[in-house]
Design a protein around this motif. Structure first.
Motif, PDB file in Angstrom:
ATOM      1  N   LYS A 167       0.367   4.344  -1.005  1.00 43.52           N
ATOM      2  CA  LYS A 167      -0.238   5.594  -0.515  1.00 43.52           C
ATOM      3  C   LYS A 167      -0.216   5.656   1.007  1.00 43.52           C
ATOM      4  O   LYS A 167       0.059   6.702   1.587  1.00 43.52           O
ATOM      5  CB  LYS A 167      -1.665   5.734  -1.034  1.00 43.52           C
ATOM      6  CG  LYS A 167      -1.727   6.081  -2.491  1.00 43.52           C
ATOM      7  CD  LYS A 167      -3.139   6.359  -2.936  1.00 43.52           C
ATOM      8  CE  LYS A 167      -3.122   6.686  -4.430  1.00 43.52           C
ATOM      9  NZ  LYS A 167      -4.421   7.100  -4.904  1.00 43.52           N
ATOM     10  N   ALA A 168      -0.468   4.529   1.649  1.00 41.37           N
ATOM     11  CA  ALA A 168      -0.428   4.495   3.109  1.00 41.37           C
ATOM     12  C   ALA A 168       1.001   4.683   3.615  1.00 41.37           C
ATOM     13  O   ALA A 168       1.213   5.324   4.648  1.00 41.37           O
ATOM     14  CB  ALA A 168      -1.018   3.189   3.622  1.00 41.37           C
TER      15      ALA A 168
ATOM     16  N   SER B 135       4.797  10.869   6.005  1.00 41.48           N
ATOM     17  CA  SER B 135       4.436  12.274   6.195  1.00 41.48           C
ATOM     18  C   SER B 135       4.110  12.557   7.664  1.00 41.48           C
ATOM     19  O   SER B 135       4.544  13.572   8.221  1.00 41.48           O
ATOM     20  CB  SER B 135       3.248  12.619   5.303  1.00 41.48           C
ATOM     21  OG  SER B 135       2.826  13.932   5.516  1.00 41.48           O
TER      22      SER B 135
ATOM     23  N   ARG C 177       7.036   0.684  -4.313  1.00 41.16           N
ATOM     24  CA  ARG C 177       5.970   0.122  -5.142  1.00 41.16           C
ATOM     25  C   ARG C 177       6.250  -1.308  -5.520  1.00 41.16           C
ATOM     26  O   ARG C 177       7.251  -1.844  -5.511  1.00 41.16           O
ATOM     27  CB  ARG C 177       5.796   0.971  -6.390  1.00 41.16           C
ATOM     28  CG  ARG C 177       5.255   2.345  -5.992  1.00 41.16           C
ATOM     29  CD  ARG C 177       5.069   3.237  -7.173  1.00 41.16           C
ATOM     30  NE  ARG C 177       4.478   4.525  -7.025  1.00 41.16           N
ATOM     31  CZ  ARG C 177       4.429   5.339  -6.041  1.00 41.16           C
ATOM     32  NH1 ARG C 177       4.916   5.026  -4.941  1.00 41.16           N
ATOM     33  NH2 ARG C 177       3.877   6.503  -6.100  1.00 41.16           N
TER      34      ARG C 177
ATOM     35  N   ASP D  61       0.846  -1.195   0.000  1.00 41.91           N
ATOM     36  CA  ASP D  61       0.000   0.000   0.000  1.00 41.91           C
ATOM     37  C   ASP D  61       0.885   1.250   0.000  1.00 41.91           C
ATOM     38  O   ASP D  61       1.209   1.810   1.049  1.00 41.91           O
ATOM     39  CB  ASP D  61      -0.921  -0.011   1.218  1.00 41.91           C
ATOM     40  CG  ASP D  61      -1.997   1.052   1.159  1.00 41.91           C
ATOM     41  OD1 ASP D  61      -1.958   1.896   0.232  1.00 41.91           O
ATOM     42  OD2 ASP D  61      -2.883   1.042   2.036  1.00 41.91           O
TER      43      ASP D  61
ATOM     44  N   ASN E 109       3.324   6.475   2.126  1.00 44.12           N
ATOM     45  CA  ASN E 109       3.602   7.909   1.975  1.00 44.12           C
ATOM     46  C   ASN E 109       2.936   8.708   3.088  1.00 44.12           C
ATOM     47  O   ASN E 109       3.528   9.649   3.626  1.00 44.12           O
ATOM     48  CB  ASN E 109       3.127   8.399   0.609  1.00 44.12           C
ATOM     49  CG  ASN E 109       3.940   7.812  -0.524  1.00 44.12           C
ATOM     50  OD1 ASN E 109       5.045   7.341  -0.328  1.00 44.12           O
ATOM     51  ND2 ASN E 109       3.377   7.825  -1.715  1.00 44.12           N
ATOM     52  N   LYS E 110       1.713   8.358   3.442  1.00 45.46           N
ATOM     53  CA  LYS E 110       0.991   9.059   4.522  1.00 45.46           C
ATOM     54  C   LYS E 110       1.689   8.828   5.861  1.00 45.46           C
ATOM     55  O   LYS E 110       1.848   9.763   6.650  1.00 45.46           O
ATOM     56  CB  LYS E 110      -0.460   8.565   4.565  1.00 45.46           C
ATOM     57  CG  LYS E 110      -1.287   9.196   5.630  1.00 45.46           C
ATOM     58  CD  LYS E 110      -1.543  10.655   5.358  1.00 45.46           C
ATOM     59  CE  LYS E 110      -2.509  11.204   6.396  1.00 45.46           C
ATOM     60  NZ  LYS E 110      -2.579  12.644   6.369  1.00 45.46           N
TER      61      LYS E 110
ATOM     62  N   ARG F  33      10.656   6.469  -3.961  1.00 50.57           N
ATOM     63  CA  ARG F  33       9.297   6.335  -4.491  1.00 50.57           C
ATOM     64  C   ARG F  33       9.097   5.008  -5.200  1.00 50.57           C
ATOM     65  O   ARG F  33       8.102   4.322  -4.989  1.00 50.57           O
ATOM     66  CB  ARG F  33       8.970   7.484  -5.454  1.00 50.57           C
ATOM     67  CG  ARG F  33       8.812   8.811  -4.795  1.00 50.57           C
ATOM     68  CD  ARG F  33       7.545   8.828  -3.998  1.00 50.57           C
ATOM     69  NE  ARG F  33       7.469  10.102  -3.291  1.00 50.57           N
ATOM     70  CZ  ARG F  33       6.517  10.411  -2.478  1.00 50.57           C
ATOM     71  NH1 ARG F  33       5.546   9.578  -2.242  1.00 50.57           N
ATOM     72  NH2 ARG F  33       6.508  11.558  -1.865  1.00 50.57           N
TER      73      ARG F  33
END
Length: 153
Positions: free
Chosen positions: A10-11, A17, A153, A8, A13-14, A149
């Motif tokens: 996106k998770a 952050s 993935r 995941d 990256n969150k 990045r």
């Protein structure tokens, strides 16, 4: 790590952050807060190194988002082009002419990438060296961002 193991991105990256925000808050509180925990952990002169760590964190965040923001890195490169244009106009053009600033700005990518330099023999060594070092650091930051990045993935 859990988000990364399940794929995941996106998770991940969150989570990163949120971790960066927590680090920023901790470093700021470590030198500026009057809370008991920070007063006891960082009394007196121990706040000074914490201020240095916080300042370094903030500068790196502004330059490249601490490895998480391609847009901040691109913004930094645009600022470098503006600095090159202002220096070029100040040294070799008319500082009151917007046309000279525009011409210098349009020539700045060639100067930044070392392809062309309208004033080759006139730039001091320190300025050319600073541009070359900035270019190399910028490429290193970009490579680090891309590896991070695509590695997630």
């Amino acid at each position: 790590m859990n988000f990364q193991q399940v794929g995941d991105a996106k998770a991940v990256n969150k989570a990163i952050s949120l971790e960066l925000d927590a680090t920023s808050n901790y470093l700021k509180k470590s030198w500026s807060s009057s809370e008991t925990y920070y007063r006891n952990k960082y009394p007196g002169w121990k706040k000074l190194p914490q201020f240095g760590k916080w300042l370094e964190f903030r500068v790196l965040d502004a330059i490249w988002g601490n490895g998480e923001s391609t847009l901040k890195l691109l913004r930094s490169i645009v600022v470098i082009h503006l600095v090159i244009a202002v220096y070029d106009t100040y040294m070799f053009g008319d500082v009151w002419s917007l046309k000279d600033y525009l011409a210098s700005f349009l020539a700045s990518p060639g100067v930044f990438f070392g392809i062309a330099n309208p004033h080759t023999d006139h730039y001091p060594v320190w300025f050319s060296s600073a541009i070359a070092a900035t270019r190399l650091i910028g490429f290193a930051f970009l490579t680090a961002i891309l590896v991070k990045r695509f590695g997630r993935r």
